[in-house]
Scaffold this motif. Structure first.
Motif, PDB file in Angstrom:
ATOM      1  N   GLN A 132     -10.292  -5.262  -1.271  1.00 39.70           N
ATOM      2  CA  GLN A 132      -9.629  -4.937  -2.573  1.00 39.70           C
ATOM      3  C   GLN A 132      -8.436  -5.554  -2.746  1.00 39.70           C
ATOM      4  N   LYS A 133      -8.211  -5.930  -3.943  1.00 38.81           N
ATOM      5  CA  LYS A 133      -7.192  -6.611  -4.500  1.00 38.81           C
ATOM      6  C   LYS A 133      -5.902  -5.772  -4.649  1.00 38.81           C
ATOM      7  N   PHE A 134      -4.670  -5.832  -3.903  1.00 38.60           N
ATOM      8  CA  PHE A 134      -3.792  -4.915  -3.757  1.00 38.60           C
ATOM      9  C   PHE A 134      -2.538  -5.560  -4.649  1.00 38.60           C
ATOM     10  N   GLU A 135      -1.763  -4.647  -5.474  1.00 37.84           N
ATOM     11  CA  GLU A 135      -0.652  -5.084  -6.420  1.00 37.84           C
ATOM     12  C   GLU A 135       0.873  -5.096  -5.538  1.00 37.84           C
ATOM     13  N   GLY A 136       1.478  -6.207  -5.802  1.00 36.14           N
ATOM     14  CA  GLY A 136       2.844  -6.331  -5.520  1.00 36.14           C
ATOM     15  C   GLY A 136       3.081  -5.929  -4.130  1.00 36.14           C
ATOM     16  N   SER A 137       4.181  -5.018  -3.823  1.00 39.69           N
ATOM     17  CA  SER A 137       4.589  -4.860  -2.598  1.00 39.69           C
ATOM     18  C   SER A 137       3.393  -4.087  -1.717  1.00 39.69           C
ATOM     19  N   ILE A 138       2.418  -3.503  -2.456  1.00 35.57           N
ATOM     20  CA  ILE A 138       1.139  -3.040  -1.626  1.00 35.57           C
ATOM     21  C   ILE A 138       0.575  -3.847  -0.750  1.00 35.57           C
ATOM     22  N   GLN A 139       0.666  -5.179  -1.024  1.00 31.08           N
ATOM     23  CA  GLN A 139      -0.088  -6.242  -0.217  1.00 31.08           C
ATOM     24  C   GLN A 139       0.349  -6.148   0.999  1.00 31.08           C
ATOM     25  N   GLU A 140       1.763  -6.088   1.192  1.00 33.11           N
ATOM     26  CA  GLU A 140       2.353  -6.284   2.466  1.00 33.11           C
ATOM     27  C   GLU A 140       1.930  -4.719   3.468  1.00 33.11           C
ATOM     28  N   LYS A 141       1.934  -3.680   2.788  1.00 27.95           N
ATOM     29  CA  LYS A 141       1.505  -2.454   3.567  1.00 27.95           C
ATOM     30  C   LYS A 141       0.048  -2.592   3.936  1.00 27.95           C
ATOM     31  N   ALA A 142      -0.740  -3.187   2.931  1.00 27.97           N
ATOM     32  CA  ALA A 142      -2.341  -3.178   3.385  1.00 27.97           C
ATOM     33  C   ALA A 142      -2.325  -4.220   4.494  1.00 27.97           C
ATOM     34  N   ARG A 143      -1.621  -5.277   4.575  1.00 27.87           N
ATOM     35  CA  ARG A 143      -1.765  -6.187   5.727  1.00 27.87           C
ATOM     36  C   ARG A 143      -1.095  -5.465   7.154  1.00 27.87           C
ATOM     37  N   LEU A 144      -0.106  -4.399   7.005  1.00 29.97           N
ATOM     38  CA  LEU A 144       0.271  -4.030   8.045  1.00 29.97           C
ATOM     39  C   LEU A 144      -0.395  -2.872   8.670  1.00 29.97           C
ATOM     40  N   LEU A 145      -1.163  -2.280   7.691  1.00 29.37           N
ATOM     41  CA  LEU A 145      -2.482  -1.245   8.000  1.00 29.37           C
ATOM     42  C   LEU A 145      -3.509  -1.753   8.754  1.00 29.37           C
ATOM     43  N   LYS A 146      -3.995  -3.153   8.065  1.00 27.41           N
ATOM     44  CA  LYS A 146      -4.903  -3.615   9.030  1.00 27.41           C
ATOM     45  C   LYS A 146      -4.553  -4.100  10.360  1.00 27.41           C
ATOM     46  N   ARG A 147      -3.414  -4.536  10.538  1.00 24.77           N
ATOM     47  CA  ARG A 147      -2.971  -5.108  11.854  1.00 24.77           C
ATOM     48  C   ARG A 147      -3.016  -3.656  12.847  1.00 24.77           C
ATOM     49  N   LYS A 180      -4.584   3.237  -1.595  1.00 30.39           N
ATOM     50  CA  LYS A 180      -5.189   3.112  -2.946  1.00 30.39           C
ATOM     51  C   LYS A 180      -4.835   3.708  -4.102  1.00 30.39           C
ATOM     52  N   THR A 181      -4.117   4.968  -3.749  1.00 30.21           N
ATOM     53  CA  THR A 181      -3.625   5.671  -4.874  1.00 30.21           C
ATOM     54  C   THR A 181      -2.505   5.033  -5.302  1.00 30.21           C
ATOM     55  N   ASP A 182      -1.540   4.474  -4.314  1.00 32.06           N
ATOM     56  CA  ASP A 182      -0.325   3.823  -4.976  1.00 32.06           C
ATOM     57  C   ASP A 182      -0.756   2.458  -6.035  1.00 32.06           C
ATOM     58  N   ASN A 183      -1.750   1.774  -5.191  1.00 31.37           N
ATOM     59  CA  ASN A 183      -2.373   0.748  -5.926  1.00 31.37           C
ATOM     60  C   ASN A 183      -3.022   1.103  -7.379  1.00 31.37           C
ATOM     61  N   ASP A 184      -3.783   2.196  -7.395  1.00 36.51           N
ATOM     62  CA  ASP A 184      -4.263   2.347  -8.687  1.00 36.51           C
ATOM     63  C   ASP A 184      -3.236   2.906  -9.513  1.00 36.51           C
ATOM     64  N   ARG A 185      -2.330   3.413  -9.101  1.00 33.66           N
ATOM     65  CA  ARG A 185      -0.989   3.698 -10.352  1.00 33.66           C
ATOM     66  C   ARG A 185      -0.472   2.381 -10.678  1.00 33.66           C
ATOM     67  N   LEU A 186      -0.144   1.350  -9.793  1.00 32.64           N
ATOM     68  CA  LEU A 186       0.448   0.097 -10.440  1.00 32.64           C
ATOM     69  C   LEU A 186      -0.603  -0.636 -11.285  1.00 32.64           C
ATOM     70  N   LEU A 187      -1.882  -0.355 -10.691  1.00 26.03           N
ATOM     71  CA  LEU A 187      -2.975  -0.984 -11.965  1.00 26.03           C
ATOM     72  C   LEU A 187      -2.957  -0.299 -13.100  1.00 26.03           C
ATOM     73  N   HIS A 188      -2.815   0.923 -13.124  1.00 25.83           N
ATOM     74  CA  HIS A 188      -2.761   1.616 -14.213  1.00 25.83           C
ATOM     75  C   HIS A 188      -1.685   1.408 -15.327  1.00 25.83           C
ATOM     76  N   LEU A 189      -0.562   1.345 -14.605  1.00 23.17           N
ATOM     77  CA  LEU A 189       0.845   0.974 -15.361  1.00 23.17           C
ATOM     78  C   LEU A 189       0.585  -0.241 -15.787  1.00 23.17           C
ATOM     79  N   LYS A 190       0.155  -1.307 -15.173  1.00 21.37           N
ATOM     80  CA  LYS A 190      -0.403  -2.492 -15.639  1.00 21.37           C
ATOM     81  C   LYS A 190      -1.104  -2.693 -16.840  1.00 21.37           C
TER      82      LYS A 190
END
Length: 514
Positions: free
Chosen positions: A311-326, A353-363
């Motif tokens: 999944q492609k995460f937007e903005g600040s969500i990318q770092e949160k996704a990397r942290l979760l994977k660790r 995913k919900t936060d990312n969908d919200r950012l994608l939605h706004l974008k």
């Protein structure tokens, strides 16, 4: 004297924003819908949304195309009414199509829930069969252990063998639901109890035959429906049931070292322990179950990691996704995973995913609004016979933020530039202003004023189309405002008029529709 300007441009109309909101939601729903499926190679079925996608792709494209209102050029009451009539109709169509998409998603969700119930019933049926099989095995052993009369033994053994537990499990279908599952479980319980009673009656006969002969004067007790069977037989049946369960679960232990340890423990117990002592057997069974659950948890974490990677995460969500994977990778190194851990990781992913969908939605909404603004402004100039000059086959409002327009009746050009919510434009001339005579410069300045006046009037009309346009900065119409066409745009001004007209017609066909 009025010269080039910059404006802030935003969509203010709430109904127009509702269109962009619905289009954005529809795109996200459509992407999720394409991934919706329920299939099973073991049960030979596949349910997905491919047919719906195929049959409705044209409608989806139509409903998510950039919304453009191509009404009259005037701002009359009739044009205003036409504009809102089209907006309302578009919202109504979008809502209707969105509901169709959600209904299709609901159809697959219902099938998926039904399949989970089906798997539960399938497992329950297996447990019932195992219980009956264990009872039957020990009943035969009990006959051989306690009956000396060969003819009677053979007769009762045939009766035991003749008792069959028939459990009907239909093939999975889209109509299977929780109510069907509950009904089947009740049928299985009833069938097991009925067959257990038949076996109990036979065991009761064996028990009676092994008792000391009783006085003839003492009347026999009538047989009851639920006969009591010996305690030692109950214990042996319980042992056989645990043994059957272990035999079935051992092949599901994927780690070969762990599986070998379990098999060794099992073999030692069968040779060294008394069959009436089931404590250690139960302990082994629970250890095997725990290992299978741990394997399942590891698989779920692997699947979660794959989802994060894909999944492609937007903005600040990318770092949160990397942290979760660790965190997930760290958890995979431990053997004491619990369901609460898996639920926590799954919940964290769903929040991402919900936060990312919200950012994608706004974008997506912002892109739709920007595209609307660009298209309406360019269309406004085209209505004034300005010609868009571009080196592509069509004007791409999605990728382009700068447009060069050929001003009708002049040798000059207008450069429109869009920067976030700002609209800027420059008046461009073919010559270097330093080489202009006084008369030539005055002529260009007059043409600039005429163009800027047209521009202002056109923007005023566009306000009726839901745009909020405010002046930010204005230059005076002087020689300093005369800018020569820059080198990067000069190649466009060399195209012939016929080439540009063909291309401009394609632009209208592709983008200026509705």
């Amino acid at each position: 004297m009025s010269g080039p300007k910059s404006y802030s441009v935003q969509v203010f109309d709430k109904f127009l924003k509702e269109i962009f909101l619905l289009q954005s939601e529809l795109k996200l729903l459509w992407d999720d819908l394409k991934e919706k499926k329920v299939n099973s190679e073991r049960h030979h079925f596949n349910f997905d949304t491919s047919e719906f996608i195929k049959n409705n792709s044209s409608d989806f494209s139509q409903h998510t195309d950039p919304y453009i209102f191509l009404g009259a050029d005037s701002v009359s009451q009739q044009a205003f009414d036409d504009y809102y009539n089209q907006v309302y109709k578009t919202i109504e169509k979008l809502l209707h199509f969105k509901n169709r998409v959600k209904n299709e998603m609901g159809r697959i969700d219902t099938i998926e829930a039904g399949y989970q119930d089906y798997l539960e019933v399938e497992g329950y049926a297996g447990e019932v069969k195992d219980s009956f099989h264990a009872i039957k095995i020990q009943s035969i052993k009990y006959l051989h252990k306690n009956l000396k009369d060969h003819d009677n033994l053979q007769k009762l053994a045939e009766e035991v063998e003749g008792i069959k537990l028939e459990l009907s499990l239909p093939e999975f279908s889209a109509t299977f639901n929780h109510e069907t599952a509950v009904k089947l479980k009740k049928e299985y319980d009833l069938a097991l109890n009925q067959n257990r009673q038949l076996l109990n009656k036979i065991m009761h006969q064996v028990l009676q035959a092994t008792k000391q002969p009783q006085k003839q004067s003492k009347p026999e007790k009538p047989e009851t429906e639920n006969q009591v069977i010996p305690n030692d037989l109950v214990s042996e049946q319980e042992f056989s049931l645990y043994q059957l369960k272990i035999d079935k679960l051992l092949p599901r232990v994927s780690d070969q070292v762990t599986a070998a340890t379990f098999k060794k423990r099992f073999a030692q117990f069968l040779t060294e322990k008394d069959t009436t002592e089931t404590y250690f057997l139960v302990e082994l069974l629970e250890d095997i179950k725990d290992e299978i659950i741990r394997q399942k948890f590891m698989q779920q974490l692997d699947e979660l990691s794959v989802k994060i990677d894909s999944q492609k995460f937007e903005g600040s969500i990318q770092e949160k996704a990397r942290l979760l994977k660790r965190k997930i990778r760290k958890a995979c190194k431990h053997d004491n995973l619990k369901k609460v851990d898996i639920d926590k990781f799954t919940g964290d992913y769903q929040l991402l995913k919900t936060d990312n969908d919200r950012l994608l939605h706004l974008k997506s909404m912002h892109e739709a609004e920007t595209k609307y603004i660009k298209t309406m402004i360019v269309k406004g100039f085209q209505d004034l016979d300005y010609e868009v000059m571009d080196d592509m086959q069509v004007v791409d409002f999605e990728k382009s933020d700068s447009f060069l327009l050929d001003i009708p009746g002049q040798d000059n050009y207008l450069n429109l530039r869009f920067d976030n919510d700002q609209l800027l434009y420059n008046f461009l001339i073919p010559e270097n202003r330093e080489n202009l005579s006084h008369e030539q410069a005055q002529k260009r300045i007059a043409e600039m004023e005429e163009t800027c006046t047209q521009f202002k009037q056109m923007l005023e009309k566009l306000k009726a189309g839901g745009l909020n346009i405010n002046l930010q900065k204005e230059l005076e119409a002087t020689e300093k405002a005369l800018i020569q066409v820059p080198p990067n745009l000069r190649k466009l001004t060399g195209k012939s008029s016929n080439q540009r007209k063909v291309k401009n017609g394609q632009s209208q066909k592709r983008y200026l529709k509705k």
